[in-house]
Design a protein around this motif. Structure first.
Motif, PDB file in Angstrom:
ATOM      1  N   HIS A   1      -7.139  12.970  -6.097  1.00 38.99           N
ATOM      2  CA  HIS A   1      -6.517  13.073  -7.416  1.00 38.99           C
ATOM      3  C   HIS A   1      -7.367  13.927  -8.359  1.00 38.99           C
ATOM      4  CE1 HIS A   1      -3.945  10.018  -5.821  1.00 38.99           C
ATOM      5  NE2 HIS A   1      -3.272   9.895  -6.951  1.00 38.99           N
TER       6      HIS A   1
ATOM      7  N   ASN B   1     -10.852   8.500  -0.882  1.00 40.41           N
ATOM      8  CA  ASN B   1      -9.725   9.413  -0.678  1.00 40.41           C
ATOM      9  C   ASN B   1      -8.874   9.547  -1.927  1.00 40.41           C
ATOM     10  OD1 ASN B   1      -9.292  10.479   2.253  1.00 40.41           O
ATOM     11  ND2 ASN B   1     -10.020   8.397   2.523  1.00 40.41           N
ATOM     12  N   MET B   2      -8.605   8.446  -2.585  1.00 39.28           N
ATOM     13  CA  MET B   2      -7.745   8.480  -3.776  1.00 39.28           C
ATOM     14  C   MET B   2      -8.441   9.198  -4.939  1.00 39.28           C
ATOM     15  SD  MET B   2      -4.841   7.167  -3.003  1.00 39.28           S
ATOM     16  CE  MET B   2      -5.088   8.047  -1.466  1.00 39.28           C
TER      17      MET B   2
ATOM     18  N   THR C   1      -5.786   2.280  -6.760  1.00 41.04           N
ATOM     19  CA  THR C   1      -6.741   2.321  -5.649  1.00 41.04           C
ATOM     20  C   THR C   1      -7.847   3.358  -5.846  1.00 41.04           C
ATOM     21  OG1 THR C   1      -5.092   3.731  -4.539  1.00 41.04           O
ATOM     22  CG2 THR C   1      -5.181   1.423  -3.907  1.00 41.04           C
ATOM     23  N   SER C   2      -7.914   3.968  -7.030  1.00 37.03           N
ATOM     24  CA  SER C   2      -9.030   4.867  -7.329  1.00 37.03           C
ATOM     25  C   SER C   2     -10.232   4.111  -7.867  1.00 37.03           C
ATOM     26  CB  SER C   2      -8.597   5.926  -8.351  1.00 37.03           C
ATOM     27  OG  SER C   2      -8.263   5.323  -9.587  1.00 37.03           O
TER      28      SER C   2
ATOM     29  N   SER D   1       0.829  -1.209   0.000  1.00 37.22           N
ATOM     30  CA  SER D   1       0.000   0.000   0.000  1.00 37.22           C
ATOM     31  C   SER D   1       0.858   1.253   0.000  1.00 37.22           C
ATOM     32  CB  SER D   1      -0.927   0.006   1.220  1.00 37.22           C
ATOM     33  OG  SER D   1      -1.795  -1.100   1.213  1.00 37.22           O
TER      34      SER D   1
ATOM     35  N   ALA E   1      -2.069   9.933   0.557  1.00 37.27           N
ATOM     36  CA  ALA E   1      -1.802   8.636  -0.072  1.00 37.27           C
ATOM     37  C   ALA E   1      -0.918   7.775   0.825  1.00 37.27           C
ATOM     38  CB  ALA E   1      -1.133   8.851  -1.435  1.00 37.27           C
TER      39      ALA E   1
ATOM     40  N   THR F   1      -3.648   5.378 -10.956  1.00 39.37           N
ATOM     41  CA  THR F   1      -3.939   5.156  -9.540  1.00 39.37           C
ATOM     42  C   THR F   1      -4.837   3.933  -9.403  1.00 39.37           C
ATOM     43  OG1 THR F   1      -3.876   7.555  -9.218  1.00 39.37           O
ATOM     44  CG2 THR F   1      -4.744   6.221  -7.417  1.00 39.37           C
TER      45      THR F   1
ATOM     46  N   ASN G   1      -0.173   3.471  -3.309  1.00 42.39           N
ATOM     47  CA  ASN G   1      -1.015   4.665  -3.243  1.00 42.39           C
ATOM     48  C   ASN G   1      -0.351   5.912  -3.821  1.00 42.39           C
ATOM     49  OD1 ASN G   1      -2.954   3.082  -2.055  1.00 42.39           O
ATOM     50  ND2 ASN G   1      -2.521   3.750   0.026  1.00 42.39           N
ATOM     51  N   PRO G   2       0.891   6.240  -3.460  1.00 48.76           N
ATOM     52  CA  PRO G   2       1.504   7.463  -4.025  1.00 48.76           C
ATOM     53  C   PRO G   2       1.895   7.336  -5.489  1.00 48.76           C
ATOM     54  CG  PRO G   2       2.576   6.785  -1.967  1.00 48.76           C
ATOM     55  CD  PRO G   2       1.758   5.641  -2.436  1.00 48.76           C
TER      56      PRO G   2
ATOM     57  N   GLN H   1      -2.852   6.701   4.116  1.00 50.35           N
ATOM     58  CA  GLN H   1      -3.853   5.661   3.921  1.00 50.35           C
ATOM     59  C   GLN H   1      -3.280   4.275   4.153  1.00 50.35           C
ATOM     60  OE1 GLN H   1      -7.283   5.747   3.403  1.00 50.35           O
ATOM     61  NE2 GLN H   1      -6.854   7.846   4.031  1.00 50.35           N
TER      62      GLN H   1
ATOM     63  N   GLU I   1      -2.065  15.755  -0.908  1.00 49.77           N
ATOM     64  CA  GLU I   1      -2.543  14.498  -1.479  1.00 49.77           C
ATOM     65  C   GLU I   1      -1.496  13.400  -1.349  1.00 49.77           C
ATOM     66  OE1 GLU I   1      -4.946  11.685  -3.339  1.00 49.77           O
ATOM     67  OE2 GLU I   1      -5.344  13.571  -2.288  1.00 49.77           O
TER      68      GLU I   1
END
Length: 261
Positions: free
Chosen positions: A193, A188-189, A120-121, A104, A236, A118, A108-109, A239, A232
């Motif tokens: 973004h 969040n993602m 995880t979006s 993760s 990331a 991304t 995430n980043p 999270q 952001e």
């Protein structure tokens, strides 16, 4: 992510890189697949660089310090959040939690890199991750307590007429744990973004609205974008921390049946 497309949501579009259809089944290699493969490659490369030649160095370099920091951070979370277990039992959970956190932390980043994707979006991906963790923790609970694990649905001393209502009240939030982690990460993602994308386009337009030589007076939007990008990036990374704490808390509840021992 910084690809200036017409819609801020275009950055989340899934595109096949290697199309592959077998009958009615779709097995194409897509940009999310590539992104997850790159994340896995980065993690393995980091571990290879640190552990090459048989192990770490007595005086750690930057990469070895990073791996040791991740190791200590996850180990402290496991020891602090999971109670009522011996150190040997906790060590059995540590590798799985450590892998989840590290994956993760790198995944995430990754969406902050220009022209990246991304993973995880997408809610289906985060939902699959959260459901797999939920199922694994439930299996751990049954392995440790057997059918007595179901006793968490009904606290001791509850009057029989209230039992069905309390079972339902306990079952609903327990099952929603499988959704909450996936929804939180996905929301969040995608929201973060999308906001960076919208404000980046706004700043770009403001910079060149009149003339390139007037850009000094229009640096306000650019500074806002830079600040939001840093925020952001922090979200990331955080999270991964939040997800790991949630796993430890759920695991503690499964092993101790919601009782602090």
């Amino acid at each position: 992510m910084m690809n200036f497309s017409e819609s801020p949501l275009d950055q989340f579009s899934i595109h096949p890189i290697i199309p592959l259809n077998i009958g009615n089944y779709y097995f194409s290699f897509t940009n999310p697949s590539l992104s997850m493969l790159l994340t896995l490659g980065l993690v393995l490369l980091l571990l290879f660089v640190v552990t090459k030649k048989g192990g770490g160095k007595s005086v750690p370099n930057a990469w070895q310090s990073l791996v040791e920091l991740i190791y200590d951070f996850v180990l402290n979370l496991v020891n602090e959040q999971i109670g009522g277990l011996s150190g040997n039992v906790k060590q059995k959970f540590f590798p799985r939690i450590s892998v989840t956190f590290t994956f993760s932390l790198f995944r995430n980043p990754q969406g902050m890199i220009p022209f990246s994707f991304t993973v995880t979006s997408h809610f289906l991906i985060t939902l699959a991750l959260s459901f797999s963790i939920f199922i694994g923790i439930t299996i751990v609970g049954f392995q440790r307590h057997g059918l007595h694990f179901l006793s968490f649905l009904l606290p001791a001393g509850v009057p029989l007429p209230l039992a069905p209502f309390l079972v339902l009240l306990e079952l609903i939030p327990h099952c929603f744990r499988a959704l909450s982690s996936g929804i939180r990460l996905f929301a969040n993602m995608m929201a973060g973004h999308s906001s960076v994308k919208i404000l980046s386009g706004f700043a770009w337009t403001m910079l060149f609205l009149n003339n390139i030589f007037y850009f000094i007076g229009d640096l306000g939007p650019l500074f806002i974008v830079l600040a939001l990008t840093g925020l952001e990036l922090g979200v990331a990374i955080s999270q991964a921390h939040v997800s790991t704490i949630s796993i430890c808390i759920y695991l503690n509840d499964a092993t101790n049946l919601h009782q602090n021992e």
